[in-house]
Enzyme design. Structure first.
Site, PDB file in Angstrom:
ATOM      1  N   SER A 128       0.830  -1.211   0.000  1.00  0.00           N
ATOM      2  CA  SER A 128       0.000   0.000   0.000  1.00  0.00           C
ATOM      3  C   SER A 128       0.859   1.253   0.000  1.00  0.00           C
ATOM      4  O   SER A 128       1.973   1.258   0.524  1.00  0.00           O
ATOM      5  CB  SER A 128      -0.918   0.017   1.227  1.00  0.00           C
ATOM      6  OG  SER A 128      -1.680   1.215   1.210  1.00  0.00           O
ATOM      7  N   LYS A 182      -4.733  -6.854   2.950  1.00  0.00           N
ATOM      8  CA  LYS A 182      -4.649  -5.714   2.018  1.00  0.00           C
ATOM      9  C   LYS A 182      -6.033  -5.434   1.416  1.00  0.00           C
ATOM     10  O   LYS A 182      -6.426  -4.278   1.246  1.00  0.00           O
ATOM     11  CB  LYS A 182      -3.616  -5.985   0.917  1.00  0.00           C
ATOM     12  CG  LYS A 182      -3.562  -4.901  -0.163  1.00  0.00           C
ATOM     13  CD  LYS A 182      -3.202  -3.553   0.416  1.00  0.00           C
ATOM     14  CE  LYS A 182      -3.124  -2.353  -0.476  1.00  0.00           C
ATOM     15  NZ  LYS A 182      -3.715  -2.268  -1.739  1.00  0.00           N
ATOM     16  N   HIS A 185      -7.934  -3.698   4.024  1.00  0.00           N
ATOM     17  CA  HIS A 185      -7.371  -2.335   4.078  1.00  0.00           C
ATOM     18  C   HIS A 185      -8.063  -1.476   3.022  1.00  0.00           C
ATOM     19  O   HIS A 185      -8.489  -0.347   3.278  1.00  0.00           O
ATOM     20  CB  HIS A 185      -5.854  -2.411   3.834  1.00  0.00           C
ATOM     21  CG  HIS A 185      -5.203  -1.105   3.450  1.00  0.00           C
ATOM     22  ND1 HIS A 185      -5.378  -0.519   2.212  1.00  0.00           N
ATOM     23  CD2 HIS A 185      -4.388  -0.271   4.133  1.00  0.00           C
ATOM     24  CE1 HIS A 185      -4.700   0.616   2.156  1.00  0.00           C
ATOM     25  NE2 HIS A 185      -4.090   0.791   3.309  1.00  0.00           N
ATOM     26  N   ASN A 186      -8.198  -2.023   1.824  1.00  0.00           N
ATOM     27  CA  ASN A 186      -8.842  -1.271   0.740  1.00  0.00           C
ATOM     28  C   ASN A 186     -10.317  -1.030   1.022  1.00  0.00           C
ATOM     29  O   ASN A 186     -10.853   0.024   0.687  1.00  0.00           O
ATOM     30  CB  ASN A 186      -8.665  -1.995  -0.593  1.00  0.00           C
ATOM     31  CG  ASN A 186      -7.256  -1.830  -1.143  1.00  0.00           C
ATOM     32  OD1 ASN A 186      -6.331  -1.493  -0.412  1.00  0.00           O
ATOM     33  ND2 ASN A 186      -7.079  -2.070  -2.423  1.00  0.00           N
ATOM     34  N   GLU A 189     -10.394   1.739   3.222  1.00  0.00           N
ATOM     35  CA  GLU A 189     -10.045   2.913   2.396  1.00  0.00           C
ATOM     36  C   GLU A 189     -11.304   3.437   1.666  1.00  0.00           C
ATOM     37  O   GLU A 189     -11.570   4.641   1.662  1.00  0.00           O
ATOM     38  CB  GLU A 189      -8.978   2.476   1.401  1.00  0.00           C
ATOM     39  CG  GLU A 189      -8.585   3.482   0.333  1.00  0.00           C
ATOM     40  CD  GLU A 189      -7.618   2.840  -0.683  1.00  0.00           C
ATOM     41  OE1 GLU A 189      -6.571   2.326  -0.271  1.00  0.00           O
ATOM     42  OE2 GLU A 189      -7.929   2.862  -1.897  1.00  0.00           O
TER      43      GLU A 189
HETATM   44  C1  6PG Z   1      -3.082   1.373  -1.818  1.00  0.00           C
HETATM   45  C2  6PG Z   1      -4.372   1.499  -2.592  1.00  0.00           C
HETATM   46  C3  6PG Z   1      -4.232   0.971  -3.988  1.00  0.00           C
HETATM   47  C4  6PG Z   1      -5.427   1.388  -4.865  1.00  0.00           C
HETATM   48  C5  6PG Z   1      -6.626   0.506  -4.653  1.00  0.00           C
HETATM   49  C6  6PG Z   1      -7.954   1.147  -4.797  1.00  0.00           C
HETATM   50  O1  6PG Z   1      -3.177   0.862  -0.716  1.00  0.00           O
HETATM   51  O2  6PG Z   1      -2.050   1.826  -2.301  1.00  0.00           O
HETATM   52  O3  6PG Z   1      -5.383   0.787  -1.941  1.00  0.00           O
HETATM   53  O4  6PG Z   1      -4.001  -0.394  -3.909  1.00  0.00           O
HETATM   54  O5  6PG Z   1      -5.704   2.701  -4.658  1.00  0.00           O
HETATM   55  O6  6PG Z   1      -6.512  -0.538  -5.555  1.00  0.00           O
HETATM   56  O7  6PG Z   1      -8.341   1.186  -6.100  1.00  0.00           O
HETATM   57  P1  6PG Z   1      -9.801   1.473  -6.611  1.00  0.00           P
HETATM   58  O8  6PG Z   1     -10.354   2.626  -5.842  1.00  0.00           O
HETATM   59  O9  6PG Z   1      -9.550   1.836  -8.042  1.00  0.00           O
HETATM   60  O10 6PG Z   1     -10.584   0.236  -6.470  1.00  0.00           O
END
Ligand code: 6PG
Length: 461
Positions: A128, A182, A185-186, A189
């Site tokens: 990440s 991960k 984590h996303n 996010e």
């Molecule tokens: C990271 C991010 C990276 C990317 C994601 C989200 O941790 O560096 O999470 O992996 O930004 O894949 O992508 P999308 O918003 O396009 O699904």
């Protein structure tokens, strides 16, 4: 050069940044990409001795010390299997193969097993931090072969971000555990991005703050408990003006895209029965956004009784609402990881995992220090910990924000879902006794009683 420490396969934005990071730390890198253009572009003036760009995979593998370590940074999915297939004839027992893309954890588990049978040590590493993180220090979540980890540990720990003396790189667990965390984590996010966007929207279009007032408020929040990477870049986004001097963000089409990790998080949570409503709403907000024409039509044809969105001390209340939303997003993600860890026998140490997120990654925030302390209390959920006993004081602000937005007919699904999540912990009595009665009535599915042990069926007619 037969003495390279590691090979980097894939020289796109992330791969070349990681390679440069490794070279900058004194590791000798053998670099390769299928694309001749990427191989040519990968040139670092002044550090020629630290790397070699190879013409094919034989040369790539021949450039390495034994046991050989190959870091793949290619698009997740079929490309990973294809690169493994290409490398396999030249790999030997004990070689270490690393997949640093956003692969699905089940694919990683399958690859681990398949390669282990051939004596190859396979690691699925969640990386990440985007391009900058890859170059200056990413957060690395390592899963797969523990032996493989021991072999490349020094390199990965060195190139990772650091929080004080601690490296933001750790071995999480076997199989696809690195890619699993991960993925979550996303998911977190997605949730935080949506919460920030909804808060911005309420401020700008609900309270009708000017762009400058909105930007000033976000800037002020940077030094509050909201201090985080995503708040920092929110301010950067708000400060960016278009060529004509107006805010660029207001010129961006409200249709959000996604690559899939958020959706995978939902699918996984559904399978495990873990409630992650804020992540769910954040993923679906992107799906709903794609129907722009329908929304435009709906605005014309559907009426709503609305009242203006007004709040006293609105800055403080929105800040607290966002903060509670963020805490609850971490709570949902950590609850999902705990369940997956238990079901897969991974025995993930959540305190160690959050340590990996304390620098370099997208969901980094000051709050994570509190999250870490809270996790060490080992309670069923973060919000039930002593560390987060203060969440109760944030609840009125979130509730007022949500009810105010509902009266104004402004959909803020992530903030609303965060409130539902909070309230779900307080529902000592839920309505599902009625669901159970109905199930038994139409299908003899039986029910349990509050006053007697066992399962019961009633003839309802
Ligand atoms: C990271 C991010 C990276 C990317 C994601 C989200 O941790 O560096 O999470 O992996 O930004 O894949 O992508 P999308 O918003 O396009 O699904």
């Amino acid at each position: 050069m037969k003495s390279c420490d590691i090979a980097l396969y894939g020289l796109g934005v992330m791969g070349s940044s990681l390679a440069k990071n490794m070279i900058g730390h004194g590791f000798r890198v053998a670099a390769y990409s299928k694309s001749e253009e990427e191989r040519r572009r990968f040139a670092l003036p002044g550090s020629e001795s630290g790397y070699v760009v190879c013409a094919d995979v034989q040369e790539l593998l021949a450039s390495l010390k034994r046991p050989r370590i190959v870091f793949m940074m290619v698009t997740a999915g079929a490309a990973v299997d294809s690169v493994i297939g290409e490398l396999l004839p030249y790999l030997e027992r004990d070689d270490v193969l690393i997949d640093g893309g956003n692969s699905h954890f089940r694919d990683t588990a399958r690859r681990c097993e398949h390669l282990e049978d051939r004596g190859i040590r396979f690691l699925g590493v969640g990386v990440s931090g985007g391009e900058k993180g890859a170059l200056l220090g990413p957060s690395l979540m390592v899963g797969g072969s523990r032996d493989g980890w021991m072999c490349c540990r020094r390199i990965l720990e060195t190139i990772a971000a650091h929080c004080g003396e601690e490296t933001c790189c750790a071995y999480i667990a076997a199989q696809g555990a690195g890619h699993y965390v991960k993925m979550v984590h996303n998911g977190i996010e997605y949730a935080i991005l949506e919460l920030i966007a909804e808060t911005y929207h309420l401020m700008r279009y609900g309270l009708k703050f000017t762009h400058k007032e909105t930007t000033d408020t976000f800037r002020e929040w940077q030094s509050s408990r909201l201090d985080s990477y995503l708040m920092d870049i929110s301010v950067r986004v708000l400060e960016k003006m278009d060529d004509d001097g107006t805010p660029l963000v207001e010129k961006i089409l409200d249709v959000a895209e996604q690559k899939g990790t958020g959706r995978w998080t939902l699918q996984d949570a559904v399978e495990r029965g873990v409630y992650i409503p804020t992540i769910f709403e954040a993923v679906f907000a992107r799906c709903v956004s794609s129907g722009k024409a329908v929304r435009v039509e709906g605005k014309r044809s559907l009426s709503a009784t609305t009242a203006p969105f007004i709040m006293e001390n609105s800055r403080e209340k929105l800040r607290d609402a966002l903060l509670l939303g963020m805490i609850l997003s971490y709570a949902q993600g950590m609850a999902l990881i705990a369940k997956a860890s238990e079901e897969n026998g991974w025995d993930i140490d959540p305190v160690k995992l959050v340590g990996v997120w304390r620098a370099g990654c997208i969901i980094w925030s000051e709050l994570l220090t509190e999250v870490r302390t809270a996790l060490s209390e080992e309670k069923a959920n973060l919000i039930l910990t002593d560390t987060f006993s203060g969440v109760a004081a944030l609840e009125p602000a979130l509730r007022e924000t949500v009810t105010g937005a509902q009266r104004a007919a402004i959909a803020i699904p992530a903030l609303t879902s965060a409130l539902n999540y909070y309230d779900s912990f307080r529902m000592e009595q839920m309505p599902v006794n009625f669901v159970q009665a109905l199930r038994d009535c139409f299908g003899a599915h039986t029910y349990r009683r509050v006053d007697k042990e066992g399962y019961f069926h009633t003839e309802w007619e």
